[in-house]
Structure formats: structure tokens, C-alpha cells
Design an enzyme around this catalytic site. Structure first.
Site, PDB file in Angstrom:
ATOM      1  N   ASN A  75      32.821  37.265  41.285  1.00  4.58           N
ATOM      2  CA  ASN A  75      33.239  38.598  40.802  1.00  4.58           C
ATOM      3  C   ASN A  75      34.750  38.821  40.709  1.00  4.58           C
ATOM      4  OD1 ASN A  75      30.892  40.048  40.122  1.00  4.58           O
ATOM      5  ND2 ASN A  75      30.405  40.355  42.293  1.00  4.58           N
ATOM      6  N   HIS A  76      35.587  37.886  41.171  1.00  6.93           N
ATOM      7  CA  HIS A  76      37.036  38.143  41.137  1.00  6.93           C
ATOM      8  C   HIS A  76      37.651  37.914  39.757  1.00  6.93           C
ATOM      9  CE1 HIS A  76      36.560  38.195  45.427  1.00  6.93           C
ATOM     10  NE2 HIS A  76      37.796  38.634  45.568  1.00  6.93           N
ATOM     11  N   TYR A  79      42.484  38.854  39.954  1.00 10.70           N
ATOM     12  CA  TYR A  79      42.671  40.309  39.761  1.00 10.70           C
ATOM     13  C   TYR A  79      43.671  40.592  38.635  1.00 10.70           C
ATOM     14  CZ  TYR A  79      40.595  40.986  44.451  1.00 10.70           C
ATOM     15  OH  TYR A  79      39.778  41.006  45.549  1.00 10.70           O
ATOM     16  N   HIS A 107      43.727  35.565  49.463  1.00  8.81           N
ATOM     17  CA  HIS A 107      44.313  36.674  50.245  1.00  8.81           C
ATOM     18  C   HIS A 107      45.767  36.460  50.667  1.00  8.81           C
ATOM     19  CE1 HIS A 107      40.534  38.956  51.740  1.00  8.81           C
ATOM     20  NE2 HIS A 107      40.450  38.633  50.471  1.00  8.81           N
ATOM     21  N   TYR A 146      46.958  44.931  47.925  1.00  7.98           N
ATOM     22  CA  TYR A 146      46.091  45.231  46.784  1.00  7.98           C
ATOM     23  C   TYR A 146      46.746  46.298  45.890  1.00  7.98           C
ATOM     24  CZ  TYR A 146      42.269  42.532  48.759  1.00  7.98           C
ATOM     25  OH  TYR A 146      41.493  41.513  49.242  1.00  7.98           O
TER      26      TYR A 146
HETATM   27 ZN    ZN Z   1      42.252  38.568  54.110  1.00 10.03          ZN
END
Ligand code: ZN
Length: 475
Positions: free
Chosen positions: A110-111, A176, A196, A234
Site C-alpha cells: 500500500n505504500h 509516499y 522509516h 510524515y
Molecule cells: Zn518507525
């Protein structure tokens, strides 16, 4: 004689009318056999669309172009002509590295959902398919690896969604993807440069996406000193006024899988709300007070210069931002209690407005639980486009309007309502036609596929059923 001619004329008119009526009847019959449905495709896959990968649609010269994650996580593009009411597509715009391995633990990543931009020459661009790359792709100089490859597909002809080519001109470590086009045609592709533990970067193109400059970091990931974790971010990036690009963001404390502070290990823990501006003409990043910022921004500088609101205990998710004509921003963020692995379920949108000297928090008790985008028309007039699950198990996508700067919201247009439905929602389509503002996918139990809807002020844009049934056609 005159009388007879008159009768003849009347008879002619009658026949004519009968003829017309019978033609009318035939048309009705034809229409019946072309039964319409309110979705435009049924091959949305996984989360299909989200706020973060955006824009997922662009309105351009009478046509709305939309993209979404389809079968096997590949990007699909469809278009709707508002004058002729004709749908085209969906066409597959490229092939994702993800979504093909049935043995993968996380079945749908889904990314790598697609984001879209139409350049000044009319070529349509899609960025898709990335989640940090893998060690086989080599060292990631700005972060860590995970999966997939970020790819850039371009339509072979201007404004023609039927054929595509994938170019090798952006970093494959991206995920993203978020596109912004400035008034002078400059293209910016923003993304996280890896998994991340990676910087957020942008790549700029001044030749309609033929070439891109090297990635430039604007949010810095780094190891914490006293906690077993790293700083992570984010952001949600959008065009502001003039030469500005505006950014709302929250902070992810990316804990080590085994760490002393939280027995749960790594969790999707996010805090705080931040805002900053990139003046693309001068290349200077600024906070809301017009103070310049040293880039890439560190956690320390973000806390000192760019905070909208500190949220140390509750968790945050998915900020969005827009500015009024004077450049004053309004920011929304999902905020709720620490809820472990569950994402946005118990979070609620909070709205903040910069009044020129301070950030005002709205008392938005009227708003439902739900995720969505923001549209600011003036310091007082603001609308939120939300998906929400109503108490009677009805899923709804609607606009919530405020005429007092977010102090209170009232439900406006309801775009779509479905019993026992839950929706995934895109950001607002770029430069939207009022009939086509957002894209949603409808979750259905027992399947990974989603029906895809294009929604505007008159509800969903309908399509002939046979055309919208992509999956059936293929079988
Ligand atoms: Zn993380």
C-alpha cells in the site's frame, strides 16, 4: 378540399409524433441495456487511494484525470470528459515491483500508491511503486531500505492516458510520492527517501519531467541520544500562494524493535503538529512567522521554530494544510489516544488556524470521526472533505463547512452514502471541477478489491455498468 388537406396535415403530424415517440422508446430501451452504476471501476486494490500520495487526480481543460492503486498494486489511470460525459480507461500506467509476491507476510504493501501531475506540455506523470527499495538496489545514502522501487511513468502522448512509458530519472528509494507543479511549470516530486529511518526530500524538474535534479533533504532523520529510537517524519506537501509550497507534518518516534522505553517495540507512534513554507523562488524555507529555517530541518529546530501544537500524549496521523488569500495557513491533523497498532480508528480531526500572530485551535465537536482534506477559501470560510462512519453503520463522504474560521462546522453536501460501507479517501483533486472533487474506494468484506468512485457536488459520476466492471471483463 381545404378541410381534407387540413386532415392530411394533422395525420402527417400524428405519424411524425408517433415516429418520434417510437424512436424515443427505442432510445430508452438502449439506455436500459446500458445500465449505469455510480462507480467508474471495480479493480481498486488494497487501500487504492489515500490522503498521503497526492494529488490522485487533476482537472485539466474540461477533463478530470484520476489514478489509483489497482490489481497487484499497479497504478491505473482513468479520465472523465465533463462535456461529452465520456469515461476512458482505466489503463495500467506502469508495473509496480510490489504486489506480486503471494508469499510476502504483508500481502498488500500500500505504500506505492500513485500520485499524478500534468506538465505544461500536457504529458501526464505518475510516481508509484516505492517503499524504500531493497539492499539489492545498493546503498541508500539518505536512509534505510524496505521494499519496492519508486518509479516515474509518463504518458506517451499529451493528454492521452492509453499508453505509457516508465522513465529511469527519479530515485528508486522513494515512497509516499507527492507532486506539486508551480505556476511557471516547475515540477517538484516530494517523497521519503527510504523506509522509516530516512530523510524526506524533493526532486525538481524544470523540463517537464524529462530530467530531475538530485534529491534535496528537507526533513532530517537521525539517531536519538538518550532513547533507543530515531527521529522520523510524515509531511503532507501542497502548493501555497504564488511561489510557496506549504507543508504540514507530524513526528514519528521510530523506536527500535526491542527498546527500554516501550515493551511493544516499534509502534506507529506519532506526535505534534508542525507547519513550514518553502519559497521556491528564493529557495528559502520559513516558518509561519517568516523566519528562515536551516535545512534539512532537525527535530530540535522543528520544535523550536515550526510547532503548531505540541501533542505529547495523544497520537497523531495525516496532516493536511491550505492557506487563505493572505497566506495564513489552516492545518488539520488526526489526533487520538495511543491505540497501539490501530491507525486512524479512534482519532478525530483537529483544526488549527493561524490568525497572523498565533495558532487558534477549533472547538470542532460537531465533526464526525474521519479522515480527509481541507479547502480554505478565506480566513473564515473553510471546508473539510471527510469520509466517516456514521453511528447507524452508514459510510458517508461529505463536506463540512465553517464560516467562522473553523470555530464550528456544519454538514454541507453529502457526496455518497452507503449502508455498511467504509471508504478510503484521496486528497482533493488538483484544480477540481465541482462535479469531481475527490476519489474514494469502497471497502467490501471478503475481497481486496474496491469499487472506485469519482465524487463531486452532484454525487458520484456515473458510468455504464459494463464499462465499470473491469474485473468481470478480464475473466
Ligand atoms: Zn518507525
Amino acid at each position: 378540399m381545404i378541410f381534407n388537406t387540413h386532415i392530411f396535415k394533422i395525420l402527417c403530424i400524428c405519424f411524425c409524433l408517433l415516429g418520434c415517440a417510437s424512436t424515443q422508446k427505442d432510445t430508452t430501451k438502449t439506455t436500459k441495456s446500458h445500465k449505469t452504476v455510480d462507480y467508474f471501476a471495480d479493480n481498486g486494490f488494497g487501500n487504492a487511494v489515500a490522503i498521503v500520495q497526492h494529488p490522485a487526480g487533476v482537472y485539466h481543460n474540461g477533463i478530470t484525470y484520476v489514478c489509483y492503486q489497482g490489481e497487484k498494486e499497479d497504478p491505473y489511470v482513468a479520465s472523465y470528459n465533463h462535456t461529452t460525459k465520456e469515461w476512458k480507461g482505466p489503463f495500467k500506467a506502469g508495473v509496480s515491483e510490489m504486489g506480486k509476491d503471494p508469499n510476502r507476510k504483508k500481502r498488500i504493501d500500500n505504500h506505492g500508491k500513485p500520485a499524478m501531475l500534468i506538465d505544461d506540455a500536457g504529458y501526464i506523470h505518475i510516481a508509484f511503486g516505492g517503499h524504500g527499495g531493497t539492499p539489492a538496489d545498493g546503498e541508500n545514502p539518505l536512509g534505510n531500505h524496505h521494499y519496492g522501487k519508486n518509479l516515474h511513468a509518463v504518458s506517451k502522448k499529451p493528454l492521452d492516458i492509453s499508453s505509457w512509458q516508465t522513465l529511469d530519472n527519479i530515485s528508486l528509494f522513494g515512497t509516499y510520492s507527492q507532486f506539486v507543479k508551480m505556476d511557471n511549470g516547475d515540477m517538484y516530486l516530494f517523497y521519503r527517501h527510504g523506509a522509516h529511518r530516512s530523510d524526506w526530500v524533493y526532486q525538481k524538474s524544470i523540463d517537464n519531467g524529462v530530467t530531475f535534479d538530485a534529491p534535496v533533504s528537507f526533513l532530517k532523520h537521525k539517531r536519538l541520544q538518550n532513547i533507543e529510537a530515531e527521529d522520523s517524519w510524515y509531511p503532507w506537501v501542497s502548493k501555497g500562494n504564488g511561489n510557496d509550497i506549504i507543508v504540514a507534518f507530524d513526528y514519528h518516534i521510530c523506536r527500535d524493535n526491542k527498546n527500554a522505553q516501550d515493551a511493544r517495540g516499534h509502534i506507529p507512534e506519532r506526535h505534534n503538529i508542525y507547519y513550514m513554507v518553502f519559497d521556491t523562488k528564493t529557495g528559502v524555507w520559513k516558518n509561519v512567522k517568516n523566519e528562515s529555517l536551516q535545512m534539512p530541518l532537525t527535530k530540535e529546530m522543528a520544535d523550536q521554530k515550526t510547532l503548531v501544537r505540541e501533542i505529547p500524549d495523544d497520537w497523531t496521523f495525516q496532516g493536511v494544510v491550505d492557506v487563505d488569500p493572505s497566506g495564513n495557513p489552516q492545518v488539520c491533523m488526526m489526533v487520538g489516544p495511543d491505540i497501539g497498532e490501530k491507525r486512524s480508528g479512534s482519532k478525530r480531526i483537529q483544526h488549527f488556524r493561524w490568525n497572523g500572530t498565533s495558532w487558534l485551535k477549533s472547538n470542532n465537536k460537531d465533526l464526525p470521526r474521519g479522515n480527509g482534506d481541507i479547502e480554505v477559501k478565506s480566513s473564515n470560510e473553510v471546508s473539510l472533505y471527510l469520509e466517516s462512519r456514521m453511528s447507524d453503520d452508514v459510510g458517508e463522504v461529505s463536506r463540512w463547512d465553517s464560516f467562522n474560521g473553523g470555530a464550528s462546522f456544519k454538514k454541507g453536501t453529502v457526496f455518497l452514502r452507503r449502508k455498511d460501507a467504509t471508504f478510503v479517501i484521496s486528497s482533493l483533486i488538483d484544480n477540481p471541477h465541482p462535479d469531481a472533487r475527490i476519489i474514494v474506494g469502497e471497502k467490501a468484506s471478503g475481497t481486496d478489491y474496491k469499487k472506485m468512485y469519482l465524487l463531486g457536488d452532484n454525487g458520484p459520476i456515473k458510468r455504464v455498468k459494463n464499462e465499470a466492471k473491469i474485473l468481470k471483463k478480464k475473466r
